[in-house]
Design a protein around this motif. Sequence first.
Motif, PDB file in Angstrom:
ATOM      1  N   PRO A  40      43.723  38.334  38.578  1.00 49.41           N
ATOM      2  CA  PRO A  40      44.330  38.839  39.805  1.00 49.41           C
ATOM      3  C   PRO A  40      44.474  37.760  40.881  1.00 49.41           C
ATOM      4  N   ARG A  43      47.491  35.754  40.002  1.00 50.18           N
ATOM      5  CA  ARG A  43      48.690  36.564  40.258  1.00 50.18           C
ATOM      6  C   ARG A  43      48.998  36.645  41.752  1.00 50.18           C
ATOM      7  N   GLN A  75      37.266  38.031  42.324  1.00 50.27           N
ATOM      8  CA  GLN A  75      36.690  39.370  42.405  1.00 50.27           C
ATOM      9  C   GLN A  75      35.538  39.562  41.423  1.00 50.27           C
ATOM     10  N   CYS A  77      35.972  40.051  38.454  1.00 49.60           N
ATOM     11  CA  CYS A  77      36.416  41.208  37.666  1.00 49.60           C
ATOM     12  C   CYS A  77      36.144  41.005  36.181  1.00 49.60           C
ATOM     13  N   ASN A  78      36.033  39.727  35.766  1.00 45.80           N
ATOM     14  CA  ASN A  78      35.681  39.409  34.379  1.00 45.80           C
ATOM     15  C   ASN A  78      36.755  39.714  33.342  1.00 45.80           C
ATOM     16  N   ARG A  79      38.004  39.918  33.792  1.00 42.39           N
ATOM     17  CA  ARG A  79      39.092  40.025  32.811  1.00 42.39           C
ATOM     18  C   ARG A  79      39.121  38.748  31.973  1.00 42.39           C
ATOM     19  N   GLU A  82      36.473  38.601  29.352  1.00 43.43           N
ATOM     20  CA  GLU A  82      36.765  39.540  28.274  1.00 43.43           C
ATOM     21  C   GLU A  82      37.790  38.954  27.300  1.00 43.43           C
TER      22      GLU A  82
ATOM     23  N   GLU B  88      25.240  43.250  34.602  1.00 46.48           N
ATOM     24  CA  GLU B  88      25.193  41.841  34.207  1.00 46.48           C
ATOM     25  C   GLU B  88      23.791  41.280  34.363  1.00 46.48           C
ATOM     26  N   CYS B 155      37.944  47.493  38.278  1.00 45.68           N
ATOM     27  CA  CYS B 155      37.651  46.349  37.398  1.00 45.68           C
ATOM     28  C   CYS B 155      36.274  46.394  36.739  1.00 45.68           C
ATOM     29  N   HIS B 156      35.230  46.523  37.552  1.00 47.73           N
ATOM     30  CA  HIS B 156      33.870  46.292  37.028  1.00 47.73           C
ATOM     31  C   HIS B 156      33.402  47.391  36.082  1.00 47.73           C
ATOM     32  N   TRP B 159      35.200  45.448  32.583  1.00 48.41           N
ATOM     33  CA  TRP B 159      34.920  44.079  32.094  1.00 48.41           C
ATOM     34  C   TRP B 159      33.668  43.515  32.743  1.00 48.41           C
ATOM     35  N   PRO B 160      32.878  42.690  32.103  1.00 49.10           N
ATOM     36  CA  PRO B 160      32.958  42.334  30.692  1.00 49.10           C
ATOM     37  C   PRO B 160      32.258  43.407  29.844  1.00 49.10           C
ATOM     38  N   SER B 161      32.944  43.899  28.829  1.00 51.18           N
ATOM     39  CA  SER B 161      32.414  45.031  28.074  1.00 51.18           C
ATOM     40  C   SER B 161      31.105  44.671  27.356  1.00 51.18           C
ATOM     41  N   PRO B 171      39.520  47.941  26.873  1.00 49.36           N
ATOM     42  CA  PRO B 171      39.388  47.997  28.335  1.00 49.36           C
ATOM     43  C   PRO B 171      40.676  47.651  29.077  1.00 49.36           C
ATOM     44  N   PHE B 172      41.657  47.044  28.394  1.00 53.12           N
ATOM     45  CA  PHE B 172      42.928  46.768  29.060  1.00 53.12           C
ATOM     46  C   PHE B 172      43.859  47.989  29.015  1.00 53.12           C
ATOM     47  N   GLU B 195      45.941  48.920  34.822  1.00 54.25           N
ATOM     48  CA  GLU B 195      44.679  48.174  34.770  1.00 54.25           C
ATOM     49  C   GLU B 195      44.623  47.041  35.806  1.00 54.25           C
ATOM     50  N   SER B 196      45.621  46.914  36.656  1.00 56.21           N
ATOM     51  CA  SER B 196      45.601  45.757  37.558  1.00 56.21           C
ATOM     52  C   SER B 196      44.709  46.007  38.771  1.00 56.21           C
ATOM     53  N   CYS B 197      44.361  44.928  39.433  1.00 56.04           N
ATOM     54  CA  CYS B 197      43.375  44.925  40.526  1.00 56.04           C
ATOM     55  C   CYS B 197      43.962  45.534  41.804  1.00 56.04           C
ATOM     56  N   GLY B 199      42.879  44.657  44.884  1.00 54.24           N
ATOM     57  CA  GLY B 199      42.854  43.655  45.960  1.00 54.24           C
ATOM     58  C   GLY B 199      41.700  43.798  46.943  1.00 54.24           C
ATOM     59  N   MET B 200      40.813  44.737  46.714  1.00 52.25           N
ATOM     60  CA  MET B 200      39.663  44.935  47.610  1.00 52.25           C
ATOM     61  C   MET B 200      38.647  43.826  47.395  1.00 52.25           C
ATOM     62  N   THR B 214      48.758  42.598  46.812  1.00 52.93           N
ATOM     63  CA  THR B 214      48.266  43.041  45.500  1.00 52.93           C
ATOM     64  C   THR B 214      48.228  44.561  45.443  1.00 52.93           C
TER      65      THR B 214
END
Lengths: 181, 302
Positions: A40, A43, A75, A77-79, A82, B88, B155-156, B159-161, B171-172, B195-197, B199-200, B214
């Motif tokens: 992100p 992007r 973030q 986010c860990n995309r 992954e 994590e 998001c969280h 990922w990460p699974s 997860p996508f 699945e996109s972010c 922006g927070m 975003t």
Amino acid sequence: MQTVNLTQMDKEGIAEKVIAMGGEGLLNCVQCGACASVCPVARAGFSLYCKNLIKKLQSGYMEEILEDSSTWACQACNRCTEICPRDVKPSEVVFAFRRIQAEELAISTSAFTPLMSLYETGHAVYNKRSKELRKKVGLPETPPTSIGDPKAVAELQKILDDSPMAELGIFLNLMSRKQEK
Amino acid sequence: MEQFGMYLGCNIPFNAPDIEQSFRQTFPNLGVEVVDLQGATCCPAWGTAPSFDINTWLAISSRNITLAESEQVDIMTGCNSCFGILAEAKHMLDHDPGRKAQVNRLLSKADRKYSGSSEVYHVAHVLHNKIGVEKINASAKYTLRQLKVAVQPGCHLLWPSAVMKVKEKNPFFPTMLKELCHALGAETPHYSRLESCCGMGAMRSTNQERALDTLKDKLKSMKEEIDPDMIVTTCSSCYLQFDNAQKLLRDKGEIDFAIPVFYYTQLLALCQGLDPAQVAAISETPRDEIIVRIQSKQRLLN
């Protein structure tokens, strides 16, 4: 074709430092770009993001990018972690770099308020209007967290007082205020 | 009754306590008792200790987890950031005995010891995998039939699974939140930026303009592709961004529409017939109209 031996390139010890700070997969990266394809931060147009940060660190850049606060937009986010086919865990490289920036106090200004709030109340985010909001929805004014629990805040401060974060001087004012009390 | 330790975090108790109230009121209707974790602190947020020192992060996270360990319960949290941080941290501590020993030395200053006996779950995981969609469906008094939801898992949660006990198949292309909405009768058509972010978080505090762009991309994808009656999320940060930054975009003239936003358990609470003045009372983007529609006589189930 020219082969690049990444470990021999690390004359300044930059990769070694990043690895020690948590970016253990740094040298696994072959710049395939999978991470950037889902990031992100990339992007949104920030200057540093997982893929190009890794390339710069592998190439021995540090001073040149140390002041770039765009890494603080990550973030977590860990995309990237992954999707990475080489187990680089790019988000951990970004955070390792942030920790190196933090050591040099090249910290995003947005980081300070939450840090102070964390030290004082146990919460990085606090809203003074919260008592009113909680009452409005029929909850006790104070939640069962550290906000109404001095013992919990004291426990947290014991952890923070001896941390590398305290050595940076971030909490100095708050620590001396506590001693005056 | 099965018990879970409710880890509140910061945003839910201070900025969106109606979400906290929705947890406290909906879970007992699903056979789950919510246990308070007295003295919990911030997880700690990504921009604080995790950006400075790994062991300080793990000490603060594990202190929070020990609160659940002493109550002999697993943790559930409704904040995606808290979930990511705690999951994590737990994964690192449980897979690296050396690290665990170092962190326990730090924790001993607070007279605590992390053992690893409590699991970390997200509210969405408890709802989907521990309680299940059948029970959720059976608890509803009102149906969301013919209402269209744009889902926002956050998001969280995805990922990460590798660090999660409960995982999406892909997860996508997440499906859990869709299934939770289907359990209430709603439709959840796909939109391209699902699945996109949002922006927070770190992005918004580093550069608000980019964060709003975003969000705008995502909102326009929802509006233009599926024109939803509401946005439903299982992340408190996404909730705040979609609700409050949506208003910022409207005020700036960047968008000309308003889509009401709910945290999933708020919507569940409304379907269970609970009082909106307690469970869905604080928002910047108006939702009174849709709340009245949801709790209307025509939607009552027998």
